[in-house]
Design a protein around this motif. Structure first.
Motif, PDB file in Angstrom:
ATOM      1  N   ASP A  27       0.841  -1.190   0.000  1.00 41.24           N
ATOM      2  CA  ASP A  27       0.000   0.000   0.000  1.00 41.24           C
ATOM      3  C   ASP A  27       0.881   1.247   0.000  1.00 41.24           C
ATOM      4  O   ASP A  27       1.988   1.253   0.554  1.00 41.24           O
ATOM      5  CB  ASP A  27      -0.910   0.026   1.232  1.00 41.24           C
ATOM      6  N   THR A  28       0.369   2.313  -0.607  1.00 41.06           N
ATOM      7  CA  THR A  28       1.139   3.556  -0.731  1.00 41.06           C
ATOM      8  C   THR A  28       0.338   4.721  -0.173  1.00 41.06           C
ATOM      9  O   THR A  28      -0.798   4.945  -0.585  1.00 41.06           O
ATOM     10  CB  THR A  28       1.506   3.821  -2.206  1.00 41.06           C
ATOM     11  N   PHE A  29       0.951   5.462   0.759  1.00 37.15           N
ATOM     12  CA  PHE A  29       0.269   6.558   1.440  1.00 37.15           C
ATOM     13  C   PHE A  29       0.592   7.919   0.838  1.00 37.15           C
ATOM     14  O   PHE A  29       0.316   8.941   1.448  1.00 37.15           O
ATOM     15  CB  PHE A  29       0.636   6.538   2.931  1.00 37.15           C
ATOM     16  N   ARG A  30       1.142   7.928  -0.333  1.00 39.07           N
ATOM     17  CA  ARG A  30       1.355   9.167  -1.091  1.00 39.07           C
ATOM     18  C   ARG A  30       1.338   8.810  -2.566  1.00 39.07           C
ATOM     19  O   ARG A  30       1.499   7.646  -2.939  1.00 39.07           O
ATOM     20  CB  ARG A  30       2.682   9.837  -0.705  1.00 39.07           C
ATOM     21  N   ALA A  31       1.126   9.789  -3.415  1.00 43.59           N
ATOM     22  CA  ALA A  31       1.073   9.514  -4.850  1.00 43.59           C
ATOM     23  C   ALA A  31       2.431   9.015  -5.338  1.00 43.59           C
ATOM     24  O   ALA A  31       3.471   9.593  -5.020  1.00 43.59           O
ATOM     25  CB  ALA A  31       0.676  10.777  -5.606  1.00 43.59           C
ATOM     26  N   ALA A  32       2.413   7.934  -6.108  1.00 41.66           N
ATOM     27  CA  ALA A  32       3.632   7.360  -6.666  1.00 41.66           C
ATOM     28  C   ALA A  32       3.459   7.208  -8.173  1.00 41.66           C
ATOM     29  O   ALA A  32       2.416   6.742  -8.640  1.00 41.66           O
ATOM     30  CB  ALA A  32       3.938   6.013  -6.025  1.00 41.66           C
ATOM     31  N   ARG A  33       4.476   7.574  -8.908  1.00 43.74           N
ATOM     32  CA  ARG A  33       4.418   7.490 -10.373  1.00 43.74           C
ATOM     33  C   ARG A  33       4.661   6.062 -10.830  1.00 43.74           C
ATOM     34  O   ARG A  33       5.589   5.392 -10.381  1.00 43.74           O
ATOM     35  CB  ARG A  33       5.452   8.424 -10.997  1.00 43.74           C
ATOM     36  N   SER A  34       3.824   5.595 -11.736  1.00 49.52           N
ATOM     37  CA  SER A  34       3.982   4.256 -12.279  1.00 49.52           C
ATOM     38  C   SER A  34       5.033   4.252 -13.376  1.00 49.52           C
ATOM     39  O   SER A  34       4.973   5.044 -14.319  1.00 49.52           O
ATOM     40  CB  SER A  34       2.652   3.757 -12.855  1.00 49.52           C
ATOM     41  N   ASP A  35       5.996   3.362 -13.240  1.00 45.60           N
ATOM     42  CA  ASP A  35       7.008   3.201 -14.280  1.00 45.60           C
ATOM     43  C   ASP A  35       6.555   2.241 -15.371  1.00 45.60           C
ATOM     44  O   ASP A  35       7.227   2.075 -16.381  1.00 45.60           O
ATOM     45  CB  ASP A  35       8.313   2.676 -13.668  1.00 45.60           C
ATOM     46  N   PHE A  36       5.404   1.598 -15.176  1.00 48.32           N
ATOM     47  CA  PHE A  36       4.892   0.619 -16.132  1.00 48.32           C
ATOM     48  C   PHE A  36       3.836   1.215 -17.059  1.00 48.32           C
ATOM     49  O   PHE A  36       3.462   0.589 -18.047  1.00 48.32           O
ATOM     50  CB  PHE A  36       4.304  -0.582 -15.383  1.00 48.32           C
ATOM     51  N   ALA A  37       3.345   2.402 -16.717  1.00 47.45           N
ATOM     52  CA  ALA A  37       2.340   3.061 -17.551  1.00 47.45           C
ATOM     53  C   ALA A  37       2.911   4.400 -18.021  1.00 47.45           C
ATOM     54  O   ALA A  37       2.950   5.368 -17.264  1.00 47.45           O
ATOM     55  CB  ALA A  37       1.051   3.275 -16.760  1.00 47.45           C
ATOM     56  N   ARG A  38       3.365   4.424 -19.252  1.00 47.33           N
ATOM     57  CA  ARG A  38       3.987   5.625 -19.808  1.00 47.33           C
ATOM     58  C   ARG A  38       3.192   6.125 -21.002  1.00 47.33           C
ATOM     59  O   ARG A  38       2.509   5.378 -21.673  1.00 47.33           O
ATOM     60  CB  ARG A  38       5.435   5.343 -20.207  1.00 47.33           C
ATOM     61  N   ASP A  39       3.319   7.423 -21.266  1.00 48.58           N
ATOM     62  CA  ASP A  39       2.590   8.056 -22.374  1.00 48.58           C
ATOM     63  C   ASP A  39       1.107   7.716 -22.301  1.00 48.58           C
ATOM     64  O   ASP A  39       0.476   7.318 -23.291  1.00 48.58           O
ATOM     65  CB  ASP A  39       3.174   7.617 -23.722  1.00 48.58           C
ATOM     66  N   VAL A  40       0.538   7.872 -21.117  1.00 47.14           N
ATOM     67  CA  VAL A  40      -0.863   7.525 -20.870  1.00 47.14           C
ATOM     68  C   VAL A  40      -1.777   8.629 -21.402  1.00 47.14           C
ATOM     69  O   VAL A  40      -1.551   9.813 -21.148  1.00 47.14           O
ATOM     70  CB  VAL A  40      -1.108   7.314 -19.366  1.00 47.14           C
ATOM     71  N   THR A  41      -2.800   8.243 -22.133  1.00 48.76           N
ATOM     72  CA  THR A  41      -3.785   9.212 -22.619  1.00 48.76           C
ATOM     73  C   THR A  41      -5.097   9.125 -21.857  1.00 48.76           C
ATOM     74  O   THR A  41      -5.880  10.072 -21.862  1.00 48.76           O
ATOM     75  CB  THR A  41      -4.059   8.991 -24.117  1.00 48.76           C
ATOM     76  N   ALA A  42      -5.356   7.992 -21.198  1.00 51.56           N
ATOM     77  CA  ALA A  42      -6.571   7.822 -20.407  1.00 51.56           C
ATOM     78  C   ALA A  42      -6.351   6.694 -19.423  1.00 51.56           C
ATOM     79  O   ALA A  42      -5.611   5.752 -19.691  1.00 51.56           O
ATOM     80  CB  ALA A  42      -7.780   7.518 -21.299  1.00 51.56           C
ATOM     81  N   ALA A  43      -7.005   6.798 -18.253  1.00 56.02           N
ATOM     82  CA  ALA A  43      -6.899   5.755 -17.241  1.00 56.02           C
ATOM     83  C   ALA A  43      -8.228   5.622 -16.526  1.00 56.02           C
ATOM     84  O   ALA A  43      -8.971   6.597 -16.371  1.00 56.02           O
ATOM     85  CB  ALA A  43      -5.794   6.071 -16.242  1.00 56.02           C
TER      86      ALA A  43
END
Length: 211
Positions: free
Chosen positions: A185-201
């Motif tokens: 679990d993460t208690f702060r925003a963390a950037r995903s290294d597996f989702a790049r150049d995302v246009t929608a989520a």
């Protein structure tokens, strides 16, 4: 709480309707909101059926529904919520003007005009993106996140897309739904290294999709 995942619903002229298991909400062309289904907080405590008009809400442009609370983003940018019998919509104090809103099972997050995200509700698994596992009625800012342009939420996690096409997530991660390469679990925003150049989520339940 019923255990039904919270989902964000963007309803345009009553045509686009997202469903939960036992409760539904629709926004009419006049920007009022009606709820029907299971007689709990989101349906005004009424017996199953409906629809029930949400009192005092005539300018909704987006609705987010959770297990025991529903909120609407109004034309002014204010976020208004309701629960229990009534229902009557009331502004949530301390939440700045917003441009997007999403609901988890026991928390609500709003995207502010400055690109930051504010949340209220439970935080024992980081649902509010707050480093302290607090559970109170106050509003707090998601740690580590700026420049957000869109939000989506699952049951106990949420994600934000930023202007650089990066995806940031926080909260429960038991199934790897934060796309961080682990299940912590993460208690702060963390950037995903597996989702790049995302246009929608889109997030829902314990899952996150990115395009």
């Amino acid at each position: 709480a019923t255990g039904v995942p919270w989902m964000a619903m963007e309803l345009l002229d009553g045509e686009d309707l997202s469903r939960l298991i036992d409760r539904r909400g629709a926004m009419g062309a006049d920007e009022t909101v009606q709820c029907w289904g299971l007689g709990d907080a989101t349906a005004g405590g009424a017996a199953p059926g409906g629809p029930t008009l949400v009192a005092g809400l005539v300018d909704a442009r987006q609705v987010a529904v959770g297990a025991g609370l529903a909120c609407a983003l109004r034309e002014t940018g204010a976020v208004t919520c309701w629960a229990g019998s009534g229902p009557a919509a009331e502004p949530f104090p301390g939440l700045p003007a917003a441009r997007d809103v999403c609901a988890l099972r026991d928390a609500v997050c709003a995207l502010r005009d400055d690109g930051r995200v504010s949340c209220f509700g439970r935080n024992e698994r980081g649902q509010r993106g707050l480093m302290v596992a607090a559970d109170d009625r106050g509003v707090s800012e998601v740690d580590g996140l700026t420049g957000a342009i869109a939000l989506s939420a699952g049951s106990e996690h949420a994600c934000a897309l930023d202007g650089a096409a990066a995806l940031w997530c926080w909260g429960a991660n038991g199934y790897g739904q934060l796309m961080l390469g682990n299940v912590a679990d993460t208690f702060r925003a963390a950037r995903s290294d597996f989702a790049r150049d995302v246009t929608a989520a889109s997030a829902g339940g314990d899952t996150t999709f990115a395009r």
